[in-house]
Design a protein around this motif. Structure first.
Motif, PDB file in Angstrom:
ATOM      1  N   TRP A 211       0.732  -1.126   0.162  1.00  0.00           N
ATOM      2  CA  TRP A 211      -0.121  -0.159   0.013  1.00  0.00           C
ATOM      3  C   TRP A 211       0.986   1.298   0.107  1.00  0.00           C
ATOM      4  O   TRP A 211       0.594   2.161  -0.950  1.00  0.00           O
ATOM      5  CB  TRP A 211      -0.821  -0.019   1.200  1.00  0.00           C
ATOM      6  CG  TRP A 211      -1.856   1.020   1.286  1.00  0.00           C
ATOM      7  CD1 TRP A 211      -3.161   1.119   0.639  1.00  0.00           C
ATOM      8  CD2 TRP A 211      -1.830   2.384   1.937  1.00  0.00           C
ATOM      9  NE1 TRP A 211      -3.800   2.297   0.884  1.00  0.00           N
ATOM     10  CE2 TRP A 211      -2.816   3.205   1.732  1.00  0.00           C
ATOM     11  CE3 TRP A 211      -0.855   3.134   2.865  1.00  0.00           C
ATOM     12  CZ2 TRP A 211      -3.162   4.433   2.058  1.00  0.00           C
ATOM     13  CZ3 TRP A 211      -0.740   4.130   3.209  1.00  0.00           C
ATOM     14  CH2 TRP A 211      -1.954   4.909   2.892  1.00  0.00           C
TER      15      TRP A 211
ATOM     16  N   LYS B 206       1.160   3.917  -2.802  1.00  0.00           N
ATOM     17  CA  LYS B 206       0.677   5.483  -2.740  1.00  0.00           C
ATOM     18  C   LYS B 206       1.846   6.497  -2.996  1.00  0.00           C
ATOM     19  O   LYS B 206       1.616   7.526  -3.283  1.00  0.00           O
ATOM     20  CB  LYS B 206       0.417   5.779  -1.210  1.00  0.00           C
ATOM     21  CG  LYS B 206      -0.961   4.859  -0.875  1.00  0.00           C
ATOM     22  CD  LYS B 206      -2.231   5.270  -1.529  1.00  0.00           C
ATOM     23  CE  LYS B 206      -3.475   4.876  -1.351  1.00  0.00           C
ATOM     24  NZ  LYS B 206      -4.687   5.178  -1.947  1.00  0.00           N
ATOM     25  N   TRP B 207       3.188   5.968  -2.590  1.00  0.00           N
ATOM     26  CA  TRP B 207       4.412   7.021  -2.791  1.00  0.00           C
ATOM     27  C   TRP B 207       4.762   7.097  -4.411  1.00  0.00           C
ATOM     28  O   TRP B 207       5.022   7.916  -4.563  1.00  0.00           O
ATOM     29  CB  TRP B 207       5.445   6.477  -1.948  1.00  0.00           C
ATOM     30  CG  TRP B 207       5.328   6.775  -0.545  1.00  0.00           C
ATOM     31  CD1 TRP B 207       4.188   7.583   0.047  1.00  0.00           C
ATOM     32  CD2 TRP B 207       6.037   6.707   0.242  1.00  0.00           C
ATOM     33  NE1 TRP B 207       4.381   7.885   1.080  1.00  0.00           N
ATOM     34  CE2 TRP B 207       5.680   7.128   1.643  1.00  0.00           C
ATOM     35  CE3 TRP B 207       7.466   5.781   0.538  1.00  0.00           C
ATOM     36  CZ2 TRP B 207       6.489   7.099   2.867  1.00  0.00           C
ATOM     37  CZ3 TRP B 207       8.101   5.945   1.705  1.00  0.00           C
ATOM     38  CH2 TRP B 207       7.583   6.569   3.167  1.00  0.00           C
TER      39      TRP B 207
ATOM     40  N   LYS C 254       3.093   5.099  -7.095  1.00  0.00           N
ATOM     41  CA  LYS C 254       2.248   4.978  -8.053  1.00  0.00           C
ATOM     42  C   LYS C 254       2.576   3.747  -8.761  1.00  0.00           C
ATOM     43  O   LYS C 254       2.392   3.629 -10.201  1.00  0.00           O
ATOM     44  CB  LYS C 254       2.201   6.181  -9.158  1.00  0.00           C
ATOM     45  CG  LYS C 254       1.919   7.452  -8.414  1.00  0.00           C
ATOM     46  CD  LYS C 254       0.594   7.652  -7.506  1.00  0.00           C
ATOM     47  CE  LYS C 254       0.630   8.918  -6.971  1.00  0.00           C
ATOM     48  NZ  LYS C 254      -0.520   9.044  -5.930  1.00  0.00           N
TER      49      LYS C 254
END
Length: 378
Positions: free
Chosen positions: A88, A92-93, A95
């Motif tokens: 996750w 999020k960081w 992509k």
């Protein structure tokens, strides 16, 4: 402590070998499964560290010896706990996904799955029963000084590797380039700005001299200007009895903690000046001077020092807040200077990233005792 660091890298490397070989065979083409440039998969290292901690508690009898089925269940649960949040965060960081179990039955959002966790549970039995005891015997046979050097080299390498990886996956490089371009544009107004205070004159003079490759005497003048400006920045700290206490303790090699902090401040100052990063100079130097203000000898064999590498940034920060009332940005820089060892405390500012890199560089040079050759201050 250093035993855990070296063990972490050994299992990171073994995990990378396993992942790369498996995926190469499965995909019929070379697959480098590492998140970083180097041949390591940190998630395997963190899992093995937990295994090492349990192993060390079992040896002296603090925990009972675990049956194979308990190890299997533990490996199953830990793999799920590690895989899901790691996937996750990476997505999020950056992509992107480094693994996706969407086509495997009983998966959770493609981030982890029951079949893969069963495989990790089986692997956990092999790791706990065979590999950890083997690695432990190998590391126990190494001299302490060699473990110290290996740990520092490995932490330095992963710091550089992680920085380069994040730089290539984010806009950090563009950000630095934009800072430099902005600086060059502002230089056209240098005449108006040079009539400020004396510190401004010194700073502009240093930057202008450092831009060009000047021979002989002019390079010497540039060096003297840099050193004079740096001494102006740190002189007041040496008036503090709290800061002077750091000179009682050895940090690396023959370098005291106070000397190490000055070395880190000096290298941080040079990085900021030569790369025109425009970090806040006062906060940068102050955080560097206080980053190891923990005020004890971590070599004394006290059992509470075994987690020194993880604990001392918070202790140093608390002391700096208590005695000097430092800013929140400085606190963040001090608490994150051991990243990536403290994996959750990521540097979030230019000042923090500079100090993190400078600290690894100085620690390595001081440990192999080549301070003068690499132009450290002590």
């Amino acid at each position: 402590m250093n035993r855990y660091i070296v063990a972490f890298f050994i299992f990171c490397f073994l995990g990378w070998i396993w992942e790369s070989v498996y995926c190469t065979i499965h995909e019929h083409k070379w697959a480098n499964r590492g998140f970083l440039y180097g041949p390591i998969c940190p998630i395997y290292g963190f899992g093995a560290l937990l295994g090492f901690l349990i192993y060390d508690l079992i040896k002296p009898g603090y925990l009972p010896k675990m049956e194979w089925w308990i190890i299997f269940i533990l490996g199953f649960i830990v793999s799920m706990i590690l895989e899901y949040p790691t996937s996750w965060v990476l997505e999020k960081w950056f992509k992107a996904r480094w693994w996706d179990y969407s086509d495997i039955p009983l998966n959770i959002n493609g981030r982890t799955s029951v079949p893969t966790s069963v495989a990790f549970g089986v692997a956990g039995i092999l790791v706990m029963e065979v590999m950890i005891p083997l690695v432990d015997r190998g590391l126990s046979s190494l001299p302490e000084f060699l473990l110290d050097i290996l740990a520092l080299i490995l932490v330095s390498l992963i710091s550089v590797d992680t920085t380069l990886t994040i730089s290539s996956l984010t806009d950090f490089q563009k950000y630095v380039a934009s800072i430099d371009e902005e600086f060059q544009n502002h230089m056209t107004n240098i005449v108006e700005k040079v009539y400020g205070n004396q510190n401004s004159i010194y700073k502009k003079a240093i930057q202008r001299i450092a831009v060009f490759k000047l021979p002989g005497r002019k390079n010497k003048i540039a060096k003297q200007l840099r050193e004079k400006q740096f001494m102006e920045l740190i002189k007041d700290y040496y008036k503090s009895d709290v800061v002077k206490q750091m000179d009682q303790y050895i940090q690396h090699g023959t370098t005291t903690t106070l000397e190490h902090c000055e070395n880190v401040a000096w290298i941080s100052y040079l990085i900021n000046e030569k790369l025109h990063l425009n970090a806040d100079e006062k906060e940068l130097i102050e955080a560097a001077m206080f980053h190891d203000l923990y005020l004890y000898d971590w070599h004394d064999g006290d059992s509470s020092r075994k987690t020194h590498g993880f604990d001392h940034p918070d202790i140093a920060c608390d002391n700096a807040v208590k005695h000097f009332g430092i800013s929140e940005k400085e606190q963040e820089a001090i608490r994150s200077h051991m990243w990536p060892l403290n994996i959750t405390k990521i540097p979030k500012s230019k000042e923090a990233m500079i100090i993190c890199i400078a600290d690894k560089y100085c620690a390595l040079i001081e440990t192999i005792r080549l301070n003068k050759r690499f132009k450290l201050r002590h």
